[in-house]
Design an enzyme around this catalytic site. Sequence first.
Site, PDB file in Angstrom:
ATOM      1  N   THR A 205       8.203  -7.036  -0.769  1.00  0.00           N
ATOM      2  CA  THR A 205       9.474  -6.314  -0.679  1.00  0.00           C
ATOM      3  C   THR A 205      10.561  -7.103  -1.371  1.00  0.00           C
ATOM      4  OG1 THR A 205       8.912  -5.248   1.398  1.00  0.00           O
ATOM      5  CG2 THR A 205      11.246  -5.668   1.033  1.00  0.00           C
ATOM      6  N   GLY A 235       7.069   0.841   7.156  1.00  0.00           N
ATOM      7  CA  GLY A 235       6.973  -0.588   7.469  1.00  0.00           C
ATOM      8  C   GLY A 235       8.200  -1.110   8.193  1.00  0.00           C
TER       9      GLY A 235
HETATM   10  N1  ASP Z   1       7.205  -5.431   4.433  1.00  0.00           N
HETATM   11  C1  ASP Z   1       6.696  -4.411   3.582  1.00  0.00           C
HETATM   12  C2  ASP Z   1       6.035  -3.355   4.412  1.00  0.00           C
HETATM   13  O1  ASP Z   1       5.357  -3.665   5.373  1.00  0.00           O
HETATM   14  C3  ASP Z   1       5.753  -4.886   2.538  1.00  0.00           C
HETATM   15  C4  ASP Z   1       5.949  -6.274   2.010  1.00  0.00           C
HETATM   16  O2  ASP Z   1       7.032  -6.798   2.008  1.00  0.00           O
HETATM   17  O3  ASP Z   1       4.983  -6.890   1.597  1.00  0.00           O
HETATM   18  O4  ASP Z   1       6.121  -2.210   4.059  1.00  0.00           O
END
Ligand code: ASP
Length: 347
Positions: A205, A235
């Site tokens: 992200t 998420g």
């Molecule tokens: N946190 C994000 C999600 O779970 C993905 C990520 O940051 O890797 O959608």
Amino acid sequence: MNNRRKFLNRSLLGLATMSFSKSFAAPKVKKKPIVISTWDSGIPVNEAAMEVLKNTNGRALDAVEKGANNIEDTINCCVGLGGNPDREGRVTLDASIMDDKMNCGGVAFMENIKHPISVARKVMEDTPHVLLVGDGARQFAIEKGFVAEPDVLSKDAQKAYDNWLKKSEYKPVKNIELQQNKAFQKGSGPFAPQMLENGDFNHDTMALLALDNSGNLSGACTTSGMGFKMRGRVGDSPIIGAGLYVDNEVGACTSSGQGEEVVRIAGSHLVVEFMRQGKSPEMACKMAIERLVKINPKKAKEEFQVGFIALNKYGEYGAFAINPGFVFSVTTAPGNGKVIKAKSYFN
Ligand code: ASP
């Protein structure tokens, strides 16, 4: 007697609160403006944010929106309409934003709109709500003048999806150090197209925090979420308190990694609360990661990655991750961005 006890208890509570805020409020030099963001892909993002922050009156809120817009305009695996799709081949976006006055807004499971962070800001500023999802979010965006883009996957995402379809199994791929180093060597960061084709990375992200010249904090978080997720999955990124939290009296925190794990511990809020108790940003992130690892150490080590970054009111910053490979970007003036490796629980 009972009343006296209540009074004493209250006084003791008051003293405890005072000593907490005192330990946090120890006089320190403010390092501002400053912007920090997740990953090495944060360097151009910070640069865009610094364009706002370098002005005496530049607001942290405008800066984090500009920074997030910058990466939403590019093609990478994990942010914006060029990101990896869900298992049905549709890109669905999550984003949230929070300012220095406890105002916050988010969108989740939103399709076709290029700048989810700006829609999140509109939710914050133009509605009585904090989160709009799916078609409702898209419809709101269009009403606000955002353009509905066609349903087309980017070339990289199409390749990654075709590759994923061969096995069609949902499995987050944690970004371990080796892969990260490979990406560094290629000089292109973790979003290198060849990584996408190989399916080496399927999530990450863009999340950023800024402190402006007036000493105000804001944060933003934007993502296409876990690649090849179930349709409708949301998420941590659009959930205030999980993927992002800002308390202008204390500090701010945001996250990247396996969202389900971050939600479980209300991660970003937890980190801010640790900072309120006087912990440094790095220590606060570390304590939240420890809380998370404790739930299932084996799984945490072997199956997923979570990284927090935090910035306090004094411009001090820090980060911590479960596993090696998490890096973050720090910029304090135009052109001086640097990438820092976060420490991790497991080595
Ligand atoms: N946190 C994000 C999600 O779970 C993905 C990520 O940051 O890797 O959608």
